[in-house]
Scaffold this motif. Structure first.
Motif, PDB file in Angstrom:
ATOM      1  N   ARG A   1      10.710 -23.230 -37.332  1.00  0.00           N
ATOM      2  CA  ARG A   1      10.417 -24.902 -36.879  1.00  0.00           C
ATOM      3  C   ARG A   1      11.410 -24.987 -35.528  1.00  0.00           C
ATOM      4  O   ARG A   1      10.671 -25.534 -34.702  1.00  0.00           O
ATOM      5  CB  ARG A   1      11.132 -25.799 -38.121  1.00  0.00           C
TER       6      ARG A   1
ATOM      7  N   GLU B   1       2.431 -19.529 -41.825  1.00  0.00           N
ATOM      8  CA  GLU B   1       2.840 -19.466 -42.958  1.00  0.00           C
ATOM      9  C   GLU B   1       1.800 -19.077 -43.814  1.00  0.00           C
ATOM     10  O   GLU B   1       1.857 -18.239 -45.267  1.00  0.00           O
ATOM     11  CB  GLU B   1       3.287 -20.885 -43.643  1.00  0.00           C
ATOM     12  N   SER B   2       0.453 -19.190 -43.661  1.00  0.00           N
ATOM     13  CA  SER B   2      -0.660 -18.614 -44.479  1.00  0.00           C
ATOM     14  C   SER B   2      -0.903 -17.239 -44.112  1.00  0.00           C
ATOM     15  O   SER B   2      -1.735 -16.577 -45.030  1.00  0.00           O
ATOM     16  CB  SER B   2      -1.690 -19.597 -44.099  1.00  0.00           C
TER      17      SER B   2
ATOM     18  N   ALA C   1      11.565 -21.859 -47.462  1.00  0.00           N
ATOM     19  CA  ALA C   1      11.560 -22.771 -46.241  1.00  0.00           C
ATOM     20  C   ALA C   1      13.191 -22.850 -46.014  1.00  0.00           C
ATOM     21  O   ALA C   1      14.257 -22.851 -47.101  1.00  0.00           O
ATOM     22  CB  ALA C   1      11.008 -24.103 -46.909  1.00  0.00           C
TER      23      ALA C   1
ATOM     24  N   GLU D   1       4.214 -14.152 -36.767  1.00  0.00           N
ATOM     25  CA  GLU D   1       5.361 -15.012 -36.106  1.00  0.00           C
ATOM     26  C   GLU D   1       5.515 -14.441 -34.647  1.00  0.00           C
ATOM     27  O   GLU D   1       6.064 -15.097 -33.736  1.00  0.00           O
ATOM     28  CB  GLU D   1       6.533 -15.026 -37.047  1.00  0.00           C
TER      29      GLU D   1
ATOM     30  N   MET E   1       2.165 -23.916 -37.571  1.00  0.00           N
ATOM     31  CA  MET E   1       3.073 -23.518 -38.778  1.00  0.00           C
ATOM     32  C   MET E   1       2.424 -23.116 -39.701  1.00  0.00           C
ATOM     33  O   MET E   1       2.737 -21.914 -40.711  1.00  0.00           O
ATOM     34  CB  MET E   1       4.275 -24.461 -38.859  1.00  0.00           C
ATOM     35  N   ASP E   2       1.142 -23.887 -40.342  1.00  0.00           N
ATOM     36  CA  ASP E   2       0.590 -23.610 -41.365  1.00  0.00           C
ATOM     37  C   ASP E   2      -0.320 -22.280 -41.133  1.00  0.00           C
ATOM     38  O   ASP E   2      -0.422 -21.588 -42.276  1.00  0.00           O
ATOM     39  CB  ASP E   2      -0.536 -24.896 -41.641  1.00  0.00           C
TER      40      ASP E   2
END
Length: 789
Positions: free
Chosen positions: A36, A343-344, A2, A349, A339-340
């Motif tokens: 973000r 990120e998973s 992060a 992206e 975002m989850d």
């Protein structure tokens, strides 16, 4: 890993280098952003919305939970939702407060990117004190795209003055069932009329620097039984030939910069998750290069209402992948759930980057990424934006020219449906004005006008604009006449206690003006408007009974219908002395109506929707195939009392001398047709010449008639005009058996009429040559010339 906050401030601001191309500037900005920060540009925040208050969007109280604004803007912010249309606010004070907020946003995020501000502007800028124009159904009734273009420029100028960037209009939904509550927001039941008028609005609004937003894309108005958000059962031909053309026209010819997906699910696919609609068609085929924004909470509805997603993360993935760039009004799905998913590893992206590029390119076009961008809008002095400084300036959002324009639109939109000679009223001794909406200013407004949308929840606050009621306007327009009033009943309640007073007044008056219809609202708080669908097309409450009681009396009745949808009028078409239809005519609707009834203005409006003969469940539009009409195979007759395009004048016209350039035309060619329109009366007037296509036999069943062109023709008494239509064969195209658009050889008829049913002149032609296949680059319009004689 992060990214720690705050990230290091960028050493170079390449994205602010105006010497680089837009793609280079935006590319540099995207490359410098964290995930973000990227996601922050893909949603709005609804500042000032009250989660406990009355909703102005579906499920607002459940889904709008508020956000920590100061914390959110550290990462940037894509949009601010309805800074002016959520609560009553003075225009100058609101503009100053918004400018301060923009300064906070710019200071908080490391790239200094301001938010894009959007607002509603369907019937005028939806804010306190702004001109309340007639609703879009009235725009359609004018058959006057130039007038609607002018209105849109005035709306855009007001929005620009206070710092708004994007307007959530126009609505291009085609009426398929008039029981639907949002009929008032549409331009009518014909896709060509809607496309022409809607594109004029787009061009007008965007000429001021405000982004127009097409809605609702697509199919929303065809929900089963006219119920809001109900599923849509529609085949691909009807979808392509009826629903899509207005949107296609506004994208390709209007150059619109934003599109809002609809709440609809068509054949089981919700629009918010429909990649074939939002990407394959809109972008890849039509070439749309702007942003797709969500209708409010529409992405959440994929989970909550449609059951097309199991989680908000899945809903976000489906919507973003389909092509929805911006979630509105706030980040329910396009924040932590999105975002989850990234990120998973369930979503790449690069999908965020694709939407982000569109969002940032739009901000760049608006100048929001330029180094000299200022938070101070055109309508304010910079001193007014200083913290804690009193706002000395004033921004007038309802100036005299705007009110005059609102009256002109209202006048052109009023439709005279019947007249046995009583109108115009000439010096009557007494008028009985009867009806529950005659003395109600809100009854002149649609549900997206600020006083009806928000103002009704602040009863102690002034309306913000002057709205003379119909009663007040008739008293002013007939100053030497005794104009008395009785409501007779309420708009939607069942009581008939007021009938006796109304009938007594009618009996001792020279003429009755019965003012009946709707009061617009939201989600069941009105008889028309979003979420206010109708079980039948009978006038609300006991108004139909009141009308029949008045018609039983000895006094002639002028029926004035002020509504958001067409209604069956009982025995009115047979027994009323005159019938006038107006569709929520706005703040100047009362004076406009008084001018029409008194003869100071000559009516020229034409129906954009058909008026039904009976109130039962026979949803009908003129754009129907032969078996949808009355026939011996069914005992039900859906023939309207007044069909699409109908409208009378206080003068008369003679149509003659139709000439056509030959009796055949190539499938890729053009043909000319012209006629003479003569004013045979004693008043100047406007005739609306409507050109319809009739295709007697085709590869698939076709509507009996279809509008392909129209002209408003102003003619002085005793004078004439020659009207010529240059007709491209491409306007005869339709979606054929292979689901491609074709021009098919064979016999056609060009029908010139004063309505879709009142055909005055007919020319039969043969289309000759091969079957042609067309795409979205086809010619959609006749070339029209009008020459006075």
């Amino acid at each position: 890993m992060a990214t720690a906050y705050p990230p290091q401030q960028p050493a170079e601001r390449t994205w602010q280098d105006t010497g680089l191309s837009p793609d280079e500037r935006v590319g540099a900005l995207i490359a410098a952003m964290t995930l973000r920060e990227k996601v922050a540009q893909l949603y709005g925040i609804w500042v000032g919305a009250d989660p406990e208050g009355p909703g102005v969007a579906p499920h607002q109280t459940e889904l709008d939970n508020g956000h920590d604004f100061a914390e959110m803007i550290k990462h940037g912010l894509g949009q601010i939702t309805r800074a002016f249309g959520t609560n009553p606010v003075d225009a100058a004070e609101g503009a100053a407060a918004l400018a301060r907020t923009q300064r906070d946003i710019v200071a908080a995020n490391r790239f200094g990117i301001p938010a894009l501000i959007h607002e509603e502007c369907l019937a005028g800028f939806t804010t306190w004190g702004a001109t309340a124009y007639p609703v879009p159904l009235s725009w359609g009734a004018t058959f006057d795209p130039a007038l609607i273009h002018e209105m849109a420029t005035r709306i855009g100028a007001g929005m620009r003055a206070v710092g708004v960037h994007q307007g959530l209009a126009p609505v291009l939904d085609v009426v398929r069932d008039p029981r639907w509550g949002r009929v008032e927001e549409t331009i009518g039941e014909d896709p060509y009329l809607i496309g022409v008028i809607g594109s004029a609005y787009v061009r007008g609004l965007q000429s001021t620097g405000i982004i127009a937003t097409l809605k609702h894309f697509a199919g929303y108005s065809a929900s089963r039984a006219g119920r809001n958000l109900a599923p849509v059962s529609m085949g691909p031909r009807e979808f392509a030939d009826v629903v899509l053309p207005p949107f296609e026209m506004a994208v390709i010819e209007g150059g619109v910069r934003s599109v809002m997906h609809s709440y609809a699910e068509v054949d089981g696919i919700p629009a918010a998750a429909n990649r074939a609609l939002l990407t394959d068609l809109l972008r890849d085929t039509w070439g749309f290069g702007g942003t797709v924004v969500a209708d409010y909470f529409g992405i959440s509805f994929l989970q909550l209402l449609h059951g097309a997603a199991g989680t908000l993360g899945e809903a976000a993935t489906k919507a973003l992948t389909a092509g929805v760039d911006v979630e509105l009004p706030g980040p329910n799905a396009y924040l932590t759930p999105l975002m989850d998913e990234i990120e998973s590893g369930r979503l790449g992206e690069e999908t965020v980057d694709r939407a982000l590029r569109r969002v940032l390119l739009q901000k760049l076009e608006l100048g929001l990424l330029d180094p000299d961008w200022s938070a101070v809008p055109a309508g304010l002095d910079p001193a007014d934006v200083a913290l804690d400084a009193p706002v000395r300036g004033r921004i007038d959002l309802d100036p005299g020219p705007d009110r005059q324009l609102a009256r002109r639109i209202a006048e052109e939109a009023i439709v005279l449906l019947k007249n046995d000679g009583l109108l115009p009223l000439t010096r009557p001794r007494s008028i009985a004005v009867i009806g529950p909406i005659a003395d109600d200013p809100i009854a002149l407004l649609g549900c997206y006008s600020f006083p009806a949308h928000i103002g009704v929840h602040h009863p102690d606050l002034p309306l913000g604009v002057e709205i003379p009621t119909i009663l007040e306007s008739l008293r002013a327009g007939f100053a030497d006449t005794d104009v008395a009033f009785a409501a007779g009943c309420r708009v939607s309640e069942p009581g008939t206690d007021g009938f006796a007073e109304a009938l007594e007044l009618a009996g001792r008056s020279e003429v009755v003006v019965a003012v009946l219809g709707d009061r617009s609202g939201l989600f069941g708080r009105g008889t028309s408007g979003e979420g206010c669908d109708a079980e039948s097309l009978q006038l609300p409450g006991v108004q139909a009974q009141l009308l029949e009681a008045l018609l039983d009396g000895p006094t002639p009745v002028v029926l004035v219908v002020d509504s958001g949808r067409p209604y069956a009028l009982g025995t009115g078409p047979q027994r009323a002395a005159a019938i006038v239809q107006t569709f929520f005519p706005g703040e100047e609707g009362g004076p406009a109506l008084a001018r029409i009834l008194s003869g100071q203005a000559n009516p020229s409006g034409r129906l954009p929707v058909s008026i039904p003969r009976r109130p039962g469940g026979q949803p009908w539009t003129y754009l129907s195939q032969k078996l949808a009409l009355a026939s011996e195979v069914s005992n039900l007759d859906p023939t309207p009392a007044y069909p699409f395009g109908s409208g009378l004048s206080y003068t008369t016209f003679r149509w003659s001398d139709l000439r056509v350039d030959g009796d055949e035309v190539a499938t890729g060619g053009w043909v000319g047709a012209e006629l003479t329109v003569e004013n045979t009366g004693v008043r100047s007037g406007v005739e609306v010449v409507q050109l319809y296509l009739h295709d007697p036999a085709a590869a698939v069943t076709r509507p009996v008639v279809k509008l392909i062109g129209f002209a408003r023709v102003s003619v002085e008494p005793g004078a004439a005009a020659r009207v010529r239509f240059e007709v491209p064969a491409s306007v005869t195209s339709f979606i054929g058996p292979e689901l491609d658009r074709i021009v098919e050889p064979g016999r056609i008829e060009l029908r010139l009429g004063a309505s879709s049913a009142d055909i005055r002149l007919v020319a039969a032609l043969d289309l000759v040559g091969p079957t042609l296949r067309l795409d979205h680059h086809r010619e959609r319009h006749c070339r029209i010339t009008v020459v006075a004689r």
